[in-house]
Design a protein around this motif. Structure first.
Motif, short mmCIF file in Angstrom:
data_model
loop_
_atom_site.label_atom_id
_atom_site.label_comp_id
_atom_site.label_asym_id
_atom_site.label_seq_id
_atom_site.Cartn_x
_atom_site.Cartn_y
_atom_site.Cartn_z
N LEU A 1 0.82 -1.22 0.00
CA LEU A 1 0.00 0.00 0.00
C LEU A 1 0.85 1.27 0.00
N LEU A 2 1.99 1.21 0.67
CA LEU A 2 2.77 2.43 0.86
C LEU A 2 3.78 2.69 -0.26
N ASP A 3 4.19 1.64 -0.98
CA ASP A 3 5.17 1.83 -2.05
C ASP A 3 6.38 2.59 -1.53
N LEU A 4 7.18 1.89 -0.74
CA LEU A 4 8.20 2.57 0.07
C LEU A 4 9.49 2.90 -0.66
N GLN A 5 9.69 2.29 -1.81
CA GLN A 5 11.01 2.35 -2.44
C GLN A 5 11.46 3.77 -2.82
N LEU A 6 12.74 4.00 -2.64
CA LEU A 6 13.32 5.30 -2.97
C LEU A 6 14.05 5.21 -4.29
#
Lengths: 492, 492
Positions: B53-58
């Motif tokens: 849900l958050l799509d954390l990748q940088l």
């Protein structure tokens, strides 16, 4: 209806109004005005005067919201504007709007980072940021880490972890049960290494100080000698701290050579990259930390060069065996129940020396998402370029003398007023120069035009240390600093 | 013109719009909605789902402001609402608007508390708050102290300061140069005492654990005996930690009797009042800490019962001779120049184990100004009264069993579902009861209706621990908690 029924005789609507009005004041005064180059960096008052102005006393009766809003305005007004484009006084500066917004979200939500259950979002965000930072360091296959309340604390984590790695019994038995442990760091390192030795019971005299060269870099042969000395005394070396970006001179210790020595003697290598870690974001400048992937641990503060809001400090560990958790765990049963319904390996609290811990990684994550690695890189490159420009200007101008070529974003120089320019180089001259910076500093503070730090260093008389960070800083600002120092000090 | 020219291709106006829009989201979602009793306390997702849900990748490229605002909304949405009226899970809860506004001011201004020069307002505010807190403790004539990043750290300050007081040489020489040092604390104390012993090189085995009575209070005669034991072993006792408000049971150690023993044996008395210190604000309840003025140091967190924003933690010291500064000083010349133009005794940084330090006292000062001591007192009294009410309800209701009468705001009880109510008291019954709380907890989390903690404790099977803090909590809310536990667990 709004969230709170204060005992105070404000209605719900008044509380909502208060928050809305305070947000307006913060935006206008603490964000826009504080960062406006036409405004003062600070409005100086002596402690005695400021006490009068602030009316600090706490009393039985509360005050009206109107009065509290005035107090907010006053607190902002009399504070130093560290986000102002002319604030060059510390290793942080400037306003990063994405990070600030992340901070506000944290403050409003009041999260604490120990269990996934209480901080699901921020637990995962921290994990993602640590993962990415480890990747930047060059640790490709996992590792560990934790954000914490300051670079000093990160360095303490490192000393304790290195000690535990060397001798796990210390956790239970204490240092009185083991031989004298010794660690090594350069004379230019941050003072937190010495604080760590005192706090952790190692003792400041068991920090063996390795000489640095003229540029401020640790001399590897001197390290090697000192390790031999310690061993010959019967002491037990366990760790070397290398600094990437020293506090005053901005020097980078030669990590590769230090890593060789650590490997040879089986010593933990910690790299204090709190200040210099940002160079890793730059393809052009990351060579300054060549060999950092060989470190056992790294401290790196995104709140410095990368402009995340205060505080944002990562302690990163290469170990993949759970050393951090074993070293720090206390297994509090009221927090870290093992019969929870989710995977408790997401509970990070038992890796920490703190109990409540703020989710500082979010302040870096949101800005990184907004800017991307590319813009972070450009910002770092720009700070390097601007430091180089300033150094060139210093060399060009009469009355200014560069301490040394900057390797990073610290530009150190003396200002020599006209009255001293023709005097012969002598102890007396340097005693006079030593007295210049404090007066110029006093004058800039009272005028509020800018803030630049100064200090003596080793045998060197007081000099200015310009720190260049903020991406909004331009060549014009660099020129302004030199012009202003000259304006403020030319009669001395 | 606004403060920053981001490299990013946003115009100045767009950045200002971003801040304004984010403030609106924070007010609506993180303040109003988060504290609305009709909303969920949390929207539960497993770590794996939430990562999606958050799509954390940088990544290399940055994202649009629109996307970042969505991310702000998501971060708020999926976070636990610790300010919600039905959050009873930790020793902090609830929204205090004055403190929140103070936090925002701090975040926007980016101050760090080491020198008066950089943080004039916040330096004086901290001094005023520490002064007032010492007065509340009963130290009328001065003293010292420092705010820091968490109660655990405050307790570590205490252990280190007590050690330094006992044996100043440890700072330089380390613990390997002195006999085995031993400290005493009760079995019910916070786990940070054990963490402190590990971190500070004392060793967890040199924390001598004093038995507590059934109410969770340290037994003074047992302390006396243990001190004798330590001495007979050749160890050197240097400190006793008394707890005012234990983490699980909310018990208060008998400070007066412990102080007598400390005086007799010349031991440093530290009172960990992180949780229970708030009782000092109440004329009615301050007797629980009777004798606290005899302590050498006190840790007290206004971010707990008094609802200041996280973190707000004071470490207070009775000493008036500068012991704190002598113990912690490292005299960094780049920060603590002695040739400054103002009275450098206002520079507090050399008393701290941190370098950068947040001005947390301001979050307490502003709310104290707004509410006055009287309302703080009323809030504390109300929490006590509400805890008493809840305990009475627990005793009245079928299927609930009180662990013990609350002395403070921790109400500990078991829920026994109908299927277990008629079983004979036996090990098997308690094994079954042990499994009830984790399931009820899972169900309340997934429903999002409230959050209450549970834990095993000593030989006691898992029980609920209700923590009552927020002034907006009513009898109806207490009833709701018991009704809801029954609803969620009656089929077990």
């Amino acid at each position: 209806t709004l969230f709170i029924k204060p005992f105070k005789t404000t209605t719900v609507d008044q509380t909502e109004d208060f928050i809305r009005e305070s947000m307006r004041i913060i935006t206008e005064d603490a964000v826009k005005k504080a960062t406006d180059v036409r405004e003062k960096v600070c409005e100086w008052h002596s402690p005695e005067d400021l006490k009068e102005l602030l009316d600090l006393q706490l009393t039985d009766e509360g005050e009206s919201d109107t009065r509290i809003l005035e107090r907010c305005r006053d607190a902002i007004r009399y504070s130093v504007k560290t986000t102002h484009p002319r604030f060059f006084n510390q290793l942080y500066a400037g306003m990063e709007p994405y990070s600030m917004v992340a901070s506000f979200i944290i403050e409003a939500l009041k999260p604490s980072l120990y269990t996934y259950e209480v901080s699901p979002v921020f637990t995962l965000v921290e994990d993602a940021v640590l993962r990415k930072m480890r990747e930047v360091i060059g640790w490709k296959e996992g590792g560990d880490g934790i954000f914490n309340a300051g670079g000093s604390l990160s360095n303490m984590y490192a000393v304790n972890l290195a000690r535990y790695h060397h001798c796990p019994d210390v956790k239970e038995l204490g240092l009185s049960a083991v031989p004298r442990l010794v660690l090594f760091t350069s004379q230019e390192c941050h003072y937190s290494i010495s604080k760590a030795a005192a706090f952790l019971g190692i003792g400041t005299k068991n920090v063996y100080v390795v000489p640095s060269d003229n540029r401020g870099k640790m001399i590897p042969t001197a390290l090697e000698e000192l390790i031999q000395t310690a061993k010959s005394e019967g002491a037990v070396p366990f760790m070397v701290n290398a600094t990437a970006g020293t506090t005053v001179l901005g020097a980078f210790d030669p990590i590769e050579e230090i890593a060789d020595i650590c490997e040879k003697h089986n010593l933990w290598l910690h790299v204090d990259a709190c200040w210099g870690g940002a160079a890793l974001m730059s393809a052009k400048h990351k060579h300054l930390l060549k060999g950092v992937h060989r470190a056992n641990s790294v401290a790196w503060n995104p709140h410095k060069m990368l402009m995340a809001c205060l505080q944002c400090c990562a302690f990163l560990v290469r170990d993949k065996t759970g050393l951090l958790q074993r070293c720090y765990s206390a297994r509090a049963s009221y927090l870290f129940q093992q019969d929870k319904f989710y995977d408790v390996s997401y509970d990070t609290g038992d890796k920490s020396v703190q109990c409540s811990r703020k989710p500082d990684a979010f302040k870096f994550w949101l800005m990184w998402k907004a800017l991307g690695s590319k813009e972070l890189e450009q910002r770092v490159d720009r700070a390097f370029a601007m430091a180089k420009y300033l150094a060139q200007e210093v060399k060009k101008r009469e009355g200014f003398r560069l301490l040394m070529e900057p390797e990073y974003a610290n530009v150190c120089f003396w200002y020599i007023p006209p009255s001293l320019r023709d005097l012969p180089d002598s102890t007396e001259l340097w005693e006079k120069i030593h007295k210049v910076a404090p007066v110029v500093k006093e004058r800039m503070m009272k005028k509020g035009s800018m803030m630049v730090g100064y200090q003596p260093h080793g045998d060197k008389a007081n000099f200015f240390r310009m720190i260049i960070i903020s991406p909004q800083v331009s060549r014009q600002d660099m020129d302004f600093v030199l012009d202003e120092i000259d304006r403020l000090g030319r009669d001395l």
